[in-house]
Write a protein that holds these residues in place. Sequence first.
Motif, PDB file in Angstrom:
ATOM      1  N   UNK A  62      -0.260  -1.411  -3.477  1.00  0.00           N
ATOM      2  CA  UNK A  62       0.624  -1.555  -4.646  1.00  0.00           C
ATOM      3  C   UNK A  62       0.679  -0.266  -5.474  1.00  0.00           C
ATOM      4  N   UNK A  63      -0.402   0.498  -5.445  1.00  0.00           N
ATOM      5  CA  UNK A  63      -0.397   1.763  -6.196  1.00  0.00           C
ATOM      6  C   UNK A  63       0.679   2.710  -5.674  1.00  0.00           C
ATOM      7  N   UNK A  64       0.890   2.687  -4.360  1.00  0.00           N
ATOM      8  CA  UNK A  64       1.883   3.588  -3.765  1.00  0.00           C
ATOM      9  C   UNK A  64       3.281   2.966  -3.719  1.00  0.00           C
ATOM     10  N   UNK A  65       3.323   1.643  -3.601  1.00  0.00           N
ATOM     11  CA  UNK A  65       4.593   0.956  -3.336  1.00  0.00           C
ATOM     12  C   UNK A  65       5.586   1.172  -4.478  1.00  0.00           C
ATOM     13  N   UNK A  66       6.824   1.547  -4.111  1.00  0.00           N
ATOM     14  CA  UNK A  66       7.870   1.758  -5.113  1.00  0.00           C
ATOM     15  C   UNK A  66       8.620   0.466  -5.427  1.00  0.00           C
ATOM     16  N   UNK A  67       8.300  -0.600  -4.692  1.00  0.00           N
ATOM     17  CA  UNK A  67       9.017  -1.875  -4.880  1.00  0.00           C
ATOM     18  C   UNK A  67      10.515  -1.704  -4.696  1.00  0.00           C
ATOM     19  N   UNK A  97      13.411  -1.404   0.372  1.00  0.00           N
ATOM     20  CA  UNK A  97      13.978  -0.834   1.604  1.00  0.00           C
ATOM     21  C   UNK A  97      13.432  -1.530   2.839  1.00  0.00           C
ATOM     22  N   UNK A 140       9.566   3.526   9.073  1.00  0.00           N
ATOM     23  CA  UNK A 140      10.437   4.700   8.961  1.00  0.00           C
ATOM     24  C   UNK A 140      11.078   4.774   7.586  1.00  0.00           C
ATOM     25  N   UNK A 141      11.396   3.617   6.998  1.00  0.00           N
ATOM     26  CA  UNK A 141      12.126   3.603   5.724  1.00  0.00           C
ATOM     27  C   UNK A 141      11.226   3.830   4.515  1.00  0.00           C
ATOM     28  N   UNK A 145       9.032   5.522   1.957  1.00  0.00           N
ATOM     29  CA  UNK A 145       8.647   6.854   1.473  1.00  0.00           C
ATOM     30  C   UNK A 145       7.168   6.890   1.113  1.00  0.00           C
ATOM     31  N   UNK A 146       6.593   5.722   0.817  1.00  0.00           N
ATOM     32  CA  UNK A 146       5.189   5.663   0.410  1.00  0.00           C
ATOM     33  C   UNK A 146       4.249   5.469   1.610  1.00  0.00           C
ATOM     34  N   UNK A 147       4.815   5.504   2.813  1.00  0.00           N
ATOM     35  CA  UNK A 147       4.019   5.382   4.051  1.00  0.00           C
ATOM     36  C   UNK A 147       3.219   4.081   4.122  1.00  0.00           C
TER      37      UNK A 147
END
Lengths: 348, 251
Positions: A235-240, A243, A326-327, A329-331
Amino acid sequence: MNKTINRPFFQITKDGMLAAIDKMLQDYSVAALTEKNKNVVFDFVKSSAEISNVYKPTILSPKKFFFPQEEVILEYTAEGKVTAIIESKPMVLFGIRPCDINAKKVMDEAFAESNGDANYLSKIENSVIIGIDCKQVCDEDSFCYRVNSQEVTTGCDILLYDLGEKYIFEYKNEKGREFAIKYFGSQGSDHGAYDKFLKEKESNFGKTEGPFKDLEYLPGVFEHTKDHPIWEEEAKRCLSCGSCIMVCPTCYCFDVADELALNLKEGQRLRRWDACMLSDFANVATGESFRKEVSNRIRHRMNRKFNFLMRKHHQPACVGCGRCVRACLADISPKEIVEIITGEKERE
Amino acid sequence: MPKPKVAFFDFTCCEGCQLCALDLTAEQLLDLLAVIDIVEFREAISEKSDSFDIAIVEGSITRDSDIPRLEKIRKTANLLICLGSCSCIVGINALKNFQKTEELQNEVYPDAPHRYETSVARAVDEIVKVDAIIPGCPINTLEFVKVVKNLVLGKDPDIPTYPVCIECKKKENICVYEKGIHCLGPVIRAGCGAICPEKGGYCFGCRGLVPDPNLDSMREIMNKYNMPYDQIDDRFKLFLGRNKEIFQDVQ
């Protein structure tokens, strides 16, 4: 493995297939892999010449043909006249891959539930699905081999095996048989070529990591991960951004909205793709949200794929196509999440 | 049901969003006028009115002398709608907040700096209550029609709360990050149809942040894609300079 027993494997040259597609185009709309804005997408083609020869994973899956991004499901007037809208047209979907064929099985089961969804089912009934088997993993992001979705049993009407100069094909049902007789004609069979294809495929996939540890027990494993630290970490990385859900071949959540025309005399009821990773997906009328925290939303989404829906469909609802990887951005990768949850791997 | 009276007003802006509001087909315009009466709109009609139900306000508030006028508009209207980035989020007008007021006055009117009245550029909702926003630089005309229609019907304005990425993915646009371009799309409110990334550009952020953006992760990702942090700040500054989550220390 005696897969060839009782299974007819016919052959058709590549040129023969192109001619067959042009013949289909007289009777059907044909969707296939094609180039659009320097990108490869599944879209309707006007001629077989528009079909791309080299497979590259697409951004959206072919689910868009049966479950459109936005669809009118009924029309109404201010006087109270309501008309259900169920639209479908005879369509051939050419060249979808095992991951998407397995995803379609999940969708088919979901939309057939209870009384069935007329809009989805009418499109399926009106379609002929021609799959192409994969001989190897398409790129480093796909992980079909971890959920066994490189194997096709059902979910398409005809399955092709690419042997370079020609295809070997088998039909999966009566619809496929009739279609193949009408459009492909009879060009003899070739069991030897199929055996060769299968051997190469087994050898290629044999070099992968193979299925997830405890694959069939994942629902039970996920059941005990409510407080796993991975949800907060991701969740720290996830942009929500949602995608992952737009590109997912098995996500089928939708929103329904009434749109009155500006003249205020008539309107349409639309259903549109929705996404459980978006912040207001679980909002209710009184203002609360069931899943306000991003970590809750990620946990829910992963449980949908490997727990809740896996119990229902007896296969993971993630087919490992790798589109979300692939979609993102936060890997963020479902493959990695499962591997950490099962203890197969540790966070790098 | 009597038609609601609608009046357009502008403060500090280019008035382009008002032009966009007129960028309709003849049929759409006639349909719109069947639903509302426009009583003041200086880009379209000569009439003025002190009586209106819906006020559509374009522009930022950059002079203290604007405030009584805005308050009077608010007092008259039942509903107040912000039109465009300048009124919704201040947008590019907020760039001046990063400079001292005297410096600006001297730069614009070096011979008579005192003639140039200016203060901190503010969004309309910093001064008065706002009922709906139609963001964008410029606005999306169809969204304007939809918001007005929904408000006339007594419904929620219903503009997207999801980010631009959703619209890019639906259009199967190749992610601009794959082309080595940095984009604010993942944290910016959709509704534009991802027009900039689709046409070869990137999202500048004109529609403002989504309700709950993960800015730390966005900055880390932009940095991971080789953009230094000071340049990331500049990217945010262009349209989001008034955002207190991003720029805490600006006047």
